[in-house]
Design an enzyme around this catalytic site. Structure first.
Site: not given
Ligand code: MN
Length: 438
Positions: A141, A148, A157, A216, A218, A250, A254, A257, A270, A274, A371, A385
């Site tokens: 991936d 994104h 962050r 996500e 994709e 995907d 979070r 993650q 993840k 998928t 993404t 997002e």
């Molecule tokens: Mn992804």
């Protein structure tokens, strides 16, 4: 070099009436492939099929009837089995021969004896079972949308400075190796995963069901012949390795993650699922929807292995993409609409970069595009997002709110291509419902 031929003529029509309907995803100009099984109640094996209008044409039946010649017949033979890996491995000349052969069989000037032979091989798409189009040996991936990267960087962050995009992002299409065994077909339910999370201020990690389940938006790229170990695929040859493209979700946890990622990347966040769509839209079908590719402003000079005139002239693809949330008991809500043409890196660059160190790709390998988020807020391809990490929940049509996906929610991806002077083609859909944690 023009990639267009008679199979892209927007005036071409099929003797299968539903293929000529305005707005169909599957006109004569598309001809995407899937693995399917004819109507329930029969004990037939899975085999290849091609979509035409609201029907699927049985390629095992086409192969057995000997309706094609030469390379097209060989390609149909390869598509008659339970996966499309064999056809992937035949390469672009075979794919083109099959496309041209099927186009002639299904076009409105096909003679009546041909139509009579094909009619028993058609089934309504809604009455067949589908299987994964390929046996996915490897799944990688990518992470290739600067929008994104910036949007999620601000959420994950907040302590970092203005440009939240790492230097590596601007220099190459970055990626991680994913998990092939948990790639599932559209329609397969997705169980909410459990894992370790570090809530803000907690003294130690806690274990339990993810509280921040996300999707996500994709695309997935299915690889053709591949390359031998130690022999990179040059950028100029990379497109010959693209068998076709599917929609890909995907699914991401979070909170899991955020705790697990440094320093080795995504793992449990993840690897639980998928999802991909059943219909593989070939690169040939996408030829009218090529677009120029321009590096992101502020990037360093491109390294030569990621740069050539062909990629700059027509390496991008203008594929419109949407994500919809269908929550129980209310109307579906569109979460985003964007285009793949905004992506910071192209599919050929992903392939050239994947193999530049000698890594071998194999027929049917799956590459996630990363993404796909466009420049506007309405083009964001994830919940993290859209809701700013859960701080600005969405309001659903019934007035209820969503910060993240809840049990019972269904996430649907759709994609299509539209342009003046070309027939509209679509990808169908990729859907999955969230089940409660085990
Ligand atoms: Mn992804």
């Amino acid at each position: 070099m023009s990639l267009l031929d008679h199979t892209h003529d927007p005036a071409a029509r099929s003797w299968v009436d539903s293929a000529n309907a305005a707005g169909t995803d599957f006109p004569l100009q598309n001809l995407p492939l899937a693995i399917f099984r004819p109507p329930q109640g029969t004990s037939k094996q899975f085999r290849g099929g091609v979509a035409i209008g609201d029907q699927v044409l049985d390629l095992a039946g086409v192969a057995a009837a000997g309706l094609l010649q030469g390379a097209a017949q060989q390609a149909a033979n390869a598509a008659a089995g339970t996966t499309l890996n064999g056809l992937c491995g035949q390469g672009p000349a075979a794919w083109r021969a099959l496309r041209h052969g099927l186009f002639a069989l299904l076009k409105d000037d096909a003679p009546e004896p041909t139509r009579a032979a094909l009619r028993p091989l058609l089934s309504p798409q809604g009455r067949v079972d589908y299987a994964l189009p390929v046996r996915v040996g490897n799944y990688t991936d990518f992470y290739t949308s600067i929008h994104h990267a910036r949007n999620t960087g601000r959420v994950m962050r907040p302590d970092v400075g203005i440009d939240l995009v790492n230097p590596n992002f601007r220099s190459m299409p970055i990626a991680y190796h994913g998990r092939a065994s948990s790639v599932v077909l559209s329609g397969h339910p997705v169980r909410r995963p459990k894992g370790q999370m570090m809530p803000p201020g907690a003294p130690a990690a806690v274990f339990g069901p993810t509280r921040r389940l996300d999707y996500e938006l994709e695309l997935g790229v299915l690889i053709g012949r591949g390359n031998a170990l130690g022999e990179p695929i040059a950028l100029a040859e990379a497109e010959d390795q693209v068998f076709g493209i599917v929609l890909l979700n995907d699914w991401s946890a979070r909170d899991i993650q955020a705790f697990e990622m440094p320093p080795l990347g995504p793992f449990q966040a993840k690897n639980f699922a998928t999802s991909i769509s059943p219909w593989v839209v070939t690169l040939a079908a996408l030829a009218p929807f090529r677009a120029a590719w321009v590096p992101d402003a502020g990037n360093p000079p491109l390294l030569p292995y990621l740069d050539d005139a062909g990629v700059r002239a027509q390496g991008a693809l203008d594929i419109t993409l949407e994500a919809w949330l269908q929550a129980p008991g209310t109307e579906a809500l569109r979460l985003s609409r964007t285009s793949f043409r905004h992506q910071s890196w192209t599919v050929p660059q992903m392939i050239a970069h994947h193999t530049v160190g000698g890594c071998n790709l194999q027929p049917g390998d799956l590459l996630g595009s990363g993404t796909i988020s466009g420049p506007e807020p309405s083009e964001a391809g994830t919940m993290i997002e859209i809701t700013h990490g859960g701080r600005q929940p969405l309001t659903l049509p019934d007035g209820s709110q969503r910060s993240w996906l809840e049990d019972g929610d269904t996430l649907v991806l759709r994609g299509w291509c539209e342009r003046a002077g070309a027939a509209r083609i679509g990808f169908g859909e990729c859907r999955g419902v969230v089940l409660p944690a085990a």
